[in-house]
Enzyme design. Structure first.
Site, PDB file in Angstrom:
ATOM      1  N   GLU A   1      -0.422  -9.302   0.253  1.00 45.79           N
ATOM      2  CA  GLU A   1      -2.143  -9.701   1.070  1.00 45.79           C
ATOM      3  C   GLU A   1      -2.107 -10.853   2.025  1.00 45.79           C
ATOM      4  O   GLU A   1      -3.313 -11.361   2.047  1.00 45.79           O
ATOM      5  CB  GLU A   1      -2.690  -9.778   0.353  1.00 45.79           C
TER       6      GLU A   1
ATOM      7  N   SER B   1      -5.401  -3.699  -2.820  1.00 43.38           N
ATOM      8  CA  SER B   1      -4.585  -3.981  -1.863  1.00 43.38           C
ATOM      9  C   SER B   1      -3.890  -2.278  -1.298  1.00 43.38           C
ATOM     10  O   SER B   1      -3.760  -2.185   0.186  1.00 43.38           O
ATOM     11  CB  SER B   1      -4.967  -4.756  -0.422  1.00 43.38           C
TER      12      SER B   1
ATOM     13  N   TYR C   1      -9.384  -2.220   5.215  1.00 45.80           N
ATOM     14  CA  TYR C   1      -9.674  -3.817   6.184  1.00 45.80           C
ATOM     15  C   TYR C   1      -9.501  -3.630   7.374  1.00 45.80           C
ATOM     16  O   TYR C   1     -10.196  -4.100   8.145  1.00 45.80           O
ATOM     17  CB  TYR C   1      -8.758  -4.112   5.694  1.00 45.80           C
TER      18      TYR C   1
ATOM     19  N   ASP D   1     -12.331  -2.047 -10.257  1.00 50.43           N
ATOM     20  CA  ASP D   1     -12.195  -0.470  -9.762  1.00 50.43           C
ATOM     21  C   ASP D   1     -12.759   0.811 -10.483  1.00 50.43           C
ATOM     22  O   ASP D   1     -12.190   0.777 -11.478  1.00 50.43           O
ATOM     23  CB  ASP D   1     -11.395  -0.396  -8.774  1.00 50.43           C
TER      24      ASP D   1
END
Length: 304
Positions: free
Chosen positions: A18, A146, A212, A253
């Site tokens: 990441e 991610s 992103y 999440d």
């Protein structure tokens, strides 16, 4: 220049998968702190040894690293040894939250809902996994964020390839039953839950690219949920953070089914701070601009 925080290092970049996102997060945080008059300096652990922080007299650290080597307790442990206060969760909570498998075990032991799962290995009986979890199945590395190395598997014949992809990122791979419903994320700041964000991605595919690098994903904040239901979900998220030992800030999440059942997916202890990031978005709805958010996080930097 403000001297309240002393000399501050913003850690970003690093060597995880990441890195690219961390560079964006760190640069945004660094600019905000500098504009606010903080004596802040960028510091990339992939390019400079961490012990330089002590040698150069840094007083506190803002961790804007994502993934392994930055979000998993290792940097936190080094900073503890050097006696330099840092933002976010401590060593144990960082390591635990980075591990999707052990996070699930802690949540389940605390009576918190999370999708059923199986650990995958090279000799796994793929048909048995499908029989147990049904289809579709999400396959992902245990120690990545991610959506790195993640695959939505819609037929049994895809499981081996999904495992091979995830295994490139991590020796531990987890399969998780697919829960249909609204995708939500729930940020928190210290002991305060921030407004929920509803994520509506193209074809339900909230992958690395859509997180992103595109503007195709819609983010609803406020989430549109009834106030009482949102409060219940926020209370559950705060419990999920407490049982993991999280502090400072974070973001859980979750999925909310059409009939109102929530399922926790994972905990992020060093969330993104990019232009597409969800904690700044939620904080803004709560009345806190990006610079104030960065200063609040930095103020909460601590050891132990």
């Amino acid at each position: 220049m403000s001297t309240a925080f002393g000399k501050v290092a913003v850690l970003f970049g690093g060597s995880s998968a990441e890195r690219e996102v961390s560079l964006m997060s760190g640069r945004a945080v660094l600019a905000a702190l500098q504009q606010a008059g903080v004596d802040a300096h960028g510091f990339d652990p992939a390019e400079r040894d961490l012990h330089i922080l002590k040698e150069e007299g840094f007083d506190r650290v803002f961790i804007a690293l994502h993934g392994r080597g930055g979000e998993d307790g290792t940097v936190q442990g080094a900073l503890e040894l050097m006696g330099i206060p840092y933002t976010g969760s401590g060593v144990m909570a960082s390591a635990l939250s980075m591990d999707k498998w052990r996070t699930k075990m802690v949540w389940l032991s605390a009576g918190l809902p999370t999708p059923r799962y199986a650990i995958l290995e090279a000799d796994t009986d793929w048909e048995a996994v499908v029989a147990e979890l049904g289809l579709p199945i999400f396959v992902k590395p245990v120690h990545e964020g991610s959506s790195m190395g993640a695959t939505k598997v819609v037929e049994a014949g895809q499981l081996l390839a999904a495992w091979e992809l995830a295994a490139r990122f991590d020796r531990m791979v987890i399969a998780e039953e697919f829960i249909a419903g609204a995708e939500l994320t729930a940020p928190f700041l210290e002991d305060q839950a921030l407004p929920l964000v509803r994520i509506v991605a193209p074809d339900g595919n909230y992958d690395y690219q859509h997180k992103y690098f595109t503007d195709d994903t819609r983010y609803d904040c406020p989430s549109g949920l009834p106030a009482a239901q949102e409060s219940e979900l926020q209370a559950m998220v705060m419990k999920s953070a407490r049982v993991l030992g999280c502090r400072g800030w974070g973001r859980a999440d979750l999925i909310l089914t059409d009939d109102g059942r929530p399922y926790l997916l994972e905990m992020n202890t060093s969330p993104g701070m990019t232009g597409h990031s969800l904690v700044p978005m939620s904080a803004r709805v709560a009345g806190m601009d990006f610079t104030t958010l960065c200063l609040t996080l930095l103020e909460g930097a601590r050891l132990g």
